[in-house]
Motif scaffolding. Structure first.
Motif, short mmCIF file in Angstrom:
data_model
loop_
_atom_site.label_atom_id
_atom_site.label_comp_id
_atom_site.label_asym_id
_atom_site.label_seq_id
_atom_site.Cartn_x
_atom_site.Cartn_y
_atom_site.Cartn_z
N LYS A 157 -43.48 -40.38 44.33
CA LYS A 157 -42.92 -39.31 43.53
C LYS A 157 -42.77 -38.04 44.36
O LYS A 157 -43.53 -37.82 45.31
CB LYS A 157 -43.81 -39.00 42.33
N LYS A 158 -41.80 -37.24 43.99
CA LYS A 158 -41.58 -35.90 44.51
C LYS A 158 -41.35 -35.82 46.02
O LYS A 158 -41.86 -34.93 46.69
CB LYS A 158 -42.71 -34.98 44.07
N GLU A 201 -36.42 -28.50 41.90
CA GLU A 201 -35.26 -27.62 42.04
C GLU A 201 -34.08 -28.36 42.68
O GLU A 201 -32.95 -28.26 42.22
CB GLU A 201 -35.63 -26.39 42.87
N VAL A 202 -34.34 -29.09 43.74
CA VAL A 202 -33.29 -29.85 44.42
C VAL A 202 -32.75 -30.94 43.48
O VAL A 202 -31.54 -31.12 43.35
CB VAL A 202 -33.81 -30.47 45.73
N LYS A 249 -34.93 -42.02 42.45
CA LYS A 249 -35.87 -42.70 43.34
C LYS A 249 -36.67 -41.68 44.16
O LYS A 249 -37.90 -41.80 44.28
CB LYS A 249 -35.12 -43.64 44.28
N LEU A 250 -36.01 -40.68 44.68
CA LEU A 250 -36.70 -39.69 45.52
C LEU A 250 -37.55 -38.71 44.73
O LEU A 250 -38.58 -38.25 45.22
CB LEU A 250 -35.67 -38.92 46.36
N TYR A 251 -37.15 -38.39 43.50
CA TYR A 251 -37.90 -37.42 42.71
C TYR A 251 -38.96 -38.08 41.82
O TYR A 251 -40.11 -37.64 41.79
CB TYR A 251 -36.96 -36.57 41.85
N GLU A 252 -38.58 -39.15 41.12
CA GLU A 252 -39.51 -39.77 40.18
C GLU A 252 -40.26 -40.96 40.77
O GLU A 252 -41.20 -41.46 40.16
CB GLU A 252 -38.75 -40.23 38.93
#
Length: 79
Positions: A13-14, A19-20, A54-57
Motif C-alpha cells: 500500500k501507498k 495526493e498523487v 495497485k500502487l496506492y491501495e
C-alpha cells in the motif's frame, strides 16, 4: 533478479501518496468526459486506473468484471 516476478510480486500500500492518486484519478475523470480518453489511449483499454489502484491501495484488479466496476466507480463513465 533471481526470483520470478509476477503482477502480485511486492504488492504494498501507498507506494504513491494520496495526493498523487487523487490528482491522477481526477485527470482521468476530466479526460474521459472531455475526449473519451487521453494521450494514453481510450478509457476502455487503458491500464492507468488499475495501475494507480495497485500502487496506492496495494490491490491487484485484473479480471474484466473487476476492471469495469473499478473504472465505473473511479472514472464514472459507461463501458
Amino acid at each position: 533478479m533471481t526470483k520470478k516476478v509476477t503482477c502480485r510480486t511486492g504488492l504494498k500500500k501507498k507506494l504513491i501518496n494520496k495526493e498523487v492518486f487523487e490528482r491522477e484519478i481526477a485527470l482521468c475523470q476530466e479526460m474521459s468526459v472531455k475526449d473519451g480518453g487521453c494521450c494514453w489511449g481510450k478509457c476502455e483499454q487503458c491500464g492507468v486506473v488499475p495501475l494507480l489502484v495497485k500502487l496506492y491501495e496495494g490491490k491487484l484488479v485484473d479480471d474484466e468484471k473487476g476492471l469495469k466496476k473499478l473504472k465505473k466507480k473511479l472514472v464514472s463513465f459507461n463501458l
